[in-house]
Design a protein around this motif. Structure first.
Motif, PDB file in Angstrom:
ATOM      1  N   ASP A  53      54.931  -2.072 -82.340  1.00  0.00           N
ATOM      2  CA  ASP A  53      54.751  -1.151 -83.462  1.00  0.00           C
ATOM      3  C   ASP A  53      53.586  -0.180 -83.294  1.00  0.00           C
ATOM      4  O   ASP A  53      53.093   0.354 -84.272  1.00  0.00           O
ATOM      5  N   ASN A  54      53.120   0.039 -82.068  1.00  0.00           N
ATOM      6  CA  ASN A  54      51.987   0.930 -81.803  1.00  0.00           C
ATOM      7  C   ASN A  54      50.727   0.520 -82.556  1.00  0.00           C
ATOM      8  O   ASN A  54      49.989   1.359 -83.055  1.00  0.00           O
ATOM      9  N   ASN A  55      50.503  -0.770 -82.632  1.00  0.00           N
ATOM     10  CA  ASN A  55      49.267  -1.296 -83.184  1.00  0.00           C
ATOM     11  C   ASN A  55      48.436  -1.817 -82.026  1.00  0.00           C
ATOM     12  O   ASN A  55      48.966  -2.201 -80.994  1.00  0.00           O
ATOM     13  N   ARG A  56      47.116  -1.830 -82.203  1.00  0.00           N
ATOM     14  CA  ARG A  56      46.272  -2.332 -81.125  1.00  0.00           C
ATOM     15  C   ARG A  56      44.990  -2.926 -81.686  1.00  0.00           C
ATOM     16  O   ARG A  56      44.626  -2.702 -82.842  1.00  0.00           O
ATOM     17  N   TYR A  78      41.266  -3.528 -85.918  1.00  0.00           N
ATOM     18  CA  TYR A  78      42.722  -3.483 -85.828  1.00  0.00           C
ATOM     19  C   TYR A  78      43.118  -2.047 -86.140  1.00  0.00           C
ATOM     20  O   TYR A  78      42.721  -1.506 -87.163  1.00  0.00           O
ATOM     21  N   GLN A  79      43.896  -1.417 -85.242  1.00  0.00           N
ATOM     22  CA  GLN A  79      44.239  -0.001 -85.419  1.00  0.00           C
ATOM     23  C   GLN A  79      45.750   0.211 -85.454  1.00  0.00           C
ATOM     24  O   GLN A  79      46.485  -0.424 -84.718  1.00  0.00           O
ATOM     25  N   TRP A  80      46.148   1.153 -86.305  1.00  0.00           N
ATOM     26  CA  TRP A  80      47.510   1.649 -86.358  1.00  0.00           C
ATOM     27  C   TRP A  80      47.510   3.002 -85.670  1.00  0.00           C
ATOM     28  O   TRP A  80      46.658   3.847 -85.961  1.00  0.00           O
ATOM     29  N   VAL A  81      48.458   3.233 -84.767  1.00  0.00           N
ATOM     30  CA  VAL A  81      48.483   4.459 -83.966  1.00  0.00           C
ATOM     31  C   VAL A  81      49.788   5.199 -84.238  1.00  0.00           C
ATOM     32  O   VAL A  81      50.864   4.595 -84.214  1.00  0.00           O
ATOM     33  N   TRP A  82      49.687   6.524 -84.469  1.00  0.00           N
ATOM     34  CA  TRP A  82      50.857   7.367 -84.703  1.00  0.00           C
ATOM     35  C   TRP A  82      50.854   8.510 -83.712  1.00  0.00           C
ATOM     36  O   TRP A  82      49.840   9.177 -83.519  1.00  0.00           O
ATOM     37  N   ASN A  89      47.720  11.426 -80.135  1.00  0.00           N
ATOM     38  CA  ASN A  89      47.935  10.386 -81.138  1.00  0.00           C
ATOM     39  C   ASN A  89      46.804  10.471 -82.149  1.00  0.00           C
ATOM     40  O   ASN A  89      45.717  10.921 -81.828  1.00  0.00           O
ATOM     41  N   TYR A  91      44.941   7.820 -85.160  1.00  0.00           N
ATOM     42  CA  TYR A  91      44.886   6.403 -85.475  1.00  0.00           C
ATOM     43  C   TYR A  91      43.910   6.141 -86.617  1.00  0.00           C
ATOM     44  O   TYR A  91      43.023   6.939 -86.904  1.00  0.00           O
ATOM     45  N   GLY A  93      42.041   2.470 -88.611  1.00  0.00           N
ATOM     46  CA  GLY A  93      41.893   1.030 -88.490  1.00  0.00           C
ATOM     47  C   GLY A  93      40.809   0.469 -89.383  1.00  0.00           C
ATOM     48  O   GLY A  93      40.036   1.207 -90.001  1.00  0.00           O
TER      49      GLY A  93
END
Length: 165
Positions: A53-56, A78-82, A89, A91, A93
Motif C-alpha cells: 500500500d505504499n506505506n513505509r 510511519y509514513q503514507w506515500v502517494w 511522491n 508523503y 507520517g
C-alpha cells in the motif's frame, strides 16, 4: 470456457496492474537527513517499505557533539506515500522518538532523556539511478521534561539524500 478464460485473464491483469502501481517506492533507502531548527543536525536515515500500500517505516539516528552539549536522537515514523507523477511522491507520517542530552555547565538544566511525538510531511524525487532527494517538514512536540524549552513545539525542515535498493 471462453468466459472463464477471459475472466481469469482480467483478474490476473488487474492484479499485475495494481502491483505495478503500488511499486512507486523502493523496498529500502539509506542516507542522510540534513535538518535544522532545534534538532541535532544531520541524521542517518533508513526507510523500509511495508506491504503493497505504499506505506513505509522511517528510522533516523542523529547525534551532536559540541562545546555546549552532547545529544543523541532516535526517531521512528510511519509514513503514507502517494505518487504525484514522473518520479515525484509526497508523503505524510506520524511517529515518536527519544532524545538524550548531556549538557555543559551553562546548559545543565537540559540534561536528561526526553520523549517526543512527531509529524512529517514532505515531497521526494526518485531519479532513474538509485538516488532519492526529499524535502520535509517535521514538527516535534516534547513532553516529560523538567525543561520548558524541551516541552515545546520544535519545527524541523530537512533535506534528505538517500540511496535506494
Amino acid at each position: 470456457m471462453k468466459k472463464l478464460f477471459l475472466l481469469a485473464a482480467f483478474v490476473i491483469g488487474a492484479g499485475l496492474y495494481n502491483q505495478a502501481e503500488a511499486q512507486t517506492i523502493s523496498d529500502n533507502a539509506l542516507g542522510l537527513r540534513f535538518g535544522g531548527g532545534d534538532g541535532v543536525g544531520a541524521e542517518v536515515s533508513y526507510q523500509r517499505a511495508l506491504g503493497m500500500d505504499n506505506n513505509r517505516l522511517e528510522v533516523d539516528f542523529g547525534w551532536r557533539n559540541n562545546s555546549d552539549f552532547d545529544a543523541v536522537k532516535l526517531t521512528g515514523l510511519y509514513q503514507w506515500v502517494w505518487n504525484i507523477e514522473g518520479g515525484f511522491n509526497w508523503y505524510a507520517g506520524v511517529g515518536a522518538g527519544l532524545l538524550s542530552v548531556n549538557a555543559e555547565d551553562y546548559y545543565d538544566d537540559d540534561d536528561g532523556t526526553y520523549l517526543f511525538v512527531a509529524g512529517d510531511i514532505g515531497i521526494e524525487y526518485s531519479f532513474d539511478i538509485p538516488l532519492m532527494l526529499s524535502l520535509d517538514f517535521r514538527p516535534e512536540f516534547g513532553f516529560f521534561s523538567d525543561n520548558d524549552v524541551l516541552n515545546e513545539f520544535a519545527p524541523d525542515i530537512a533535506l534528505g539524500v538517500r540511496y535506494q535498493f
